[in-house]
Design a protein around this motif. Structure first.
Motif, mmCIF file in Angstrom:
data_model
loop_
_atom_site.group_PDB
_atom_site.id
_atom_site.type_symbol
_atom_site.label_atom_id
_atom_site.label_comp_id
_atom_site.label_asym_id
_atom_site.label_seq_id
_atom_site.Cartn_x
_atom_site.Cartn_y
_atom_site.Cartn_z
ATOM 1 N N PHE A 14 16.834 54.001 100.024
ATOM 2 C CA PHE A 14 16.148 55.265 100.259
ATOM 3 C C PHE A 14 16.594 55.895 101.576
ATOM 4 O O PHE A 14 16.834 57.111 101.652
ATOM 5 C CB PHE A 14 14.634 55.038 100.279
ATOM 6 N N VAL A 15 16.727 55.072 102.625
ATOM 7 C CA VAL A 15 17.144 55.598 103.929
ATOM 8 C C VAL A 15 18.556 56.170 103.838
ATOM 9 O O VAL A 15 18.838 57.262 104.342
ATOM 10 C CB VAL A 15 17.061 54.498 105.001
ATOM 11 N N ARG A 16 19.470 55.444 103.174
ATOM 12 C CA ARG A 16 20.846 55.955 103.037
ATOM 13 C C ARG A 16 20.881 57.245 102.225
ATOM 14 O O ARG A 16 21.635 58.165 102.540
ATOM 15 C CB ARG A 16 21.733 54.888 102.385
ATOM 16 N N THR A 17 20.054 57.313 101.182
ATOM 17 C CA THR A 17 20.016 58.523 100.369
ATOM 18 C C THR A 17 19.479 59.700 101.169
ATOM 19 O O THR A 17 19.985 60.827 101.072
ATOM 20 C CB THR A 17 19.144 58.297 99.127
ATOM 21 N N TYR A 18 18.450 59.459 101.987
ATOM 22 C CA TYR A 18 17.893 60.523 102.829
ATOM 23 C C TYR A 18 18.939 61.001 103.833
ATOM 24 O O TYR A 18 19.115 62.221 104.028
ATOM 25 C CB TYR A 18 16.662 60.004 103.551
ATOM 26 N N GLU A 19 19.649 60.056 104.464
ATOM 27 C CA GLU A 19 20.671 60.436 105.433
ATOM 28 C C GLU A 19 21.810 61.187 104.751
ATOM 29 O O GLU A 19 22.352 62.148 105.312
ATOM 30 C CB GLU A 19 21.200 59.189 106.143
ATOM 31 N N ARG A 20 22.161 60.780 103.538
ATOM 32 C CA ARG A 20 23.212 61.488 102.806
ATOM 33 C C ARG A 20 22.768 62.918 102.497
ATOM 34 O O ARG A 20 23.558 63.859 102.574
ATOM 35 C CB ARG A 20 23.534 60.736 101.517
ATOM 36 N N GLY A 21 21.510 63.094 102.150
ATOM 37 C CA GLY A 21 20.991 64.428 101.903
ATOM 38 C C GLY A 21 21.056 65.307 103.138
ATOM 39 O O GLY A 21 21.376 66.499 103.038
ATOM 40 N N GLU A 22 20.758 64.727 104.307
ATOM 41 C CA GLU A 22 20.855 65.489 105.545
ATOM 42 C C GLU A 22 22.299 65.919 105.813
ATOM 43 O O GLU A 22 22.557 67.055 106.230
ATOM 44 C CB GLU A 22 20.335 64.641 106.710
ATOM 45 N N ARG A 23 23.250 65.029 105.551
ATOM 46 C CA ARG A 23 24.662 65.377 105.765
ATOM 47 C C ARG A 23 25.095 66.484 104.810
ATOM 48 O O ARG A 23 25.829 67.399 105.198
ATOM 49 C CB ARG A 23 25.536 64.135 105.603
ATOM 50 N N HIS A 38 23.169 68.756 103.520
ATOM 51 C CA HIS A 38 22.537 70.000 103.955
ATOM 52 C C HIS A 38 23.306 70.626 105.109
ATOM 53 O O HIS A 38 23.550 71.845 105.119
ATOM 54 C CB HIS A 38 21.092 69.722 104.367
ATOM 55 N N ARG A 39 23.715 69.811 106.073
ATOM 56 C CA ARG A 39 24.494 70.350 107.195
ATOM 57 C C ARG A 39 25.832 70.888 106.714
ATOM 58 O O ARG A 39 26.323 71.923 107.195
ATOM 59 C CB ARG A 39 24.690 69.263 108.251
ATOM 60 N N ALA A 40 26.448 70.204 105.738
ATOM 61 C CA ALA A 40 27.726 70.694 105.209
ATOM 62 C C ALA A 40 27.548 72.025 104.485
ATOM 63 O O ALA A 40 28.399 72.920 104.583
ATOM 64 C CB ALA A 40 28.321 69.651 104.256
ATOM 65 N N MET A 41 26.437 72.170 103.763
ATOM 66 C CA MET A 41 26.179 73.437 103.076
ATOM 67 C C MET A 41 25.963 74.567 104.064
ATOM 68 O O MET A 41 26.451 75.688 103.877
ATOM 69 C CB MET A 41 24.964 73.280 102.155
ATOM 70 N N LEU A 42 25.233 74.280 105.160
ATOM 71 C CA LEU A 42 25.035 75.304 106.191
ATOM 72 C C LEU A 42 26.359 75.671 106.849
ATOM 73 O O LEU A 42 26.609 76.847 107.152
ATOM 74 C CB LEU A 42 24.045 74.795 107.236
ATOM 75 N N ALA A 43 27.230 74.674 107.050
ATOM 76 C CA ALA A 43 28.527 74.949 107.677
ATOM 77 C C ALA A 43 29.409 75.807 106.777
ATOM 78 O O ALA A 43 30.307 76.506 107.265
ATOM 79 C CB ALA A 43 29.241 73.630 107.988
#
Length: 264
Positions: free
Chosen positions: A207-216, A218-223
């Motif tokens: 779950f933690v890895r999946t959450y961190e992957r989601g954050e990455r 999201h940042r890539a989409m914003l970039a």
């Protein structure tokens, strides 16, 4: 060292992709939005059927069996997936014993008449709804389902959230499968109990890895310039024939309910 792949990691049925069962059938070919509307209408008719109209529920079950056959879904697979309603079955079986009111004897046991009728009604309605949902999930790909929800004017934010949830549930399942292969490669036991303990031990880190992957992501989409809702998925509009075929099930159920009310 030879590694034996766990049976849980091998698909039990050819043509099964997650919940989707890949077949060539008229039900599979229908657009997702018409199937969603048909499911909702059918469930409304089932819930609106009074307890006294028991023959109508038998007709509903026959109609659903016909849809399962038309979709070329294995009845054994549908029966296995019906295990998801086990908690409702347990609750329905307990109702005759915990409800109050006049008592009747059934197989030597004194049970509440109202609880017996209520439990049977709950179990019947729940089973029909579960089978209808199983047919929808087995004949509709996740992307098609998202397209259908979007065309039914579900807010784009919710469609985007559902899309990411489906994607990351798949990724989490793949992570758990790799963890299981790694455990077996290190000499772990292949029993069901050992497999469940392994899943429980790595679920938190997954779950933690999946959450961190989601954050990455999201940042890539914003970039990449995302500054609003996720773009809507494209999909063809359904034809009148599609609506007629999909709504045949709830229409037949509604006609059955009307006949049952008149006869009663």
């Amino acid at each position: 060292m030879a590694v034996t792949t766990s049976p849980a990691l091998v698909p039990a049925t050819a043509g099964v992709d997650g919940l989707l069962v890949r077949r060539e059938s008229p039900v599979h070919a229908l657009p997702a939005q018409v199937k969603l509307v048909a499911l909702l209408a059918f469930v409304v008719v089932v819930v609106a059927t009074p307890a006294q109209a028991w023959p109508a529920f038998a007709v509903y079950a026959a109609l659903l069996a016909g849809v399962v056959s038309l979709a070329r879904l294995p009845f054994a697979m549908v029966a296995r997936r019906m295990l998801v309603e086990t908690p409702f079955v347990v609750f329905a079986l307990l109702m005759p014993f915990v409800a109050t009111g006049p008592r009747v004897d059934v197989l030597g046991l004194s049970v509440s008449r109202s609880g017996l009728e209520g439990g049977a009604l709950l179990l019947t309605r729940g089973t029909l709804g579960v089978v209808a949902a199983i047919v929808l999930a087995a004949t509709t790909a996740p992307r098609e389902l998202l397209v259908g929800l979007g065309r039914l004017r579900l807010p784009a934010v919710l469609v985007g959230i559902l899309g990411f949830a489906i994607r990351y549930l798949s990724i989490a399942r793949e992570d758990l499968a790799r963890a299981e292969v790694a455990r077996l490669a290190r000499g772990g036991r292949a029993g069901r109990g050992a497999r469940l303990r392994s899943v429980a031990s790595v679920a938190g880190s997954t779950f933690v890895r999946t959450y961190e992957r989601g954050e990455r992501v999201h940042r890539a989409m914003l970039a990449r310039g995302l500054d609003g809702p996720v773009p809507a998925l494209a999909g063809a509009a359904p034809a009148r024939r599609d609506w007629a075929l999909a709504l045949a099930l709830p229409a037949a159920a509604l006609l059955t309910l009307a006949v049952a009310l008149v006869v009663r």
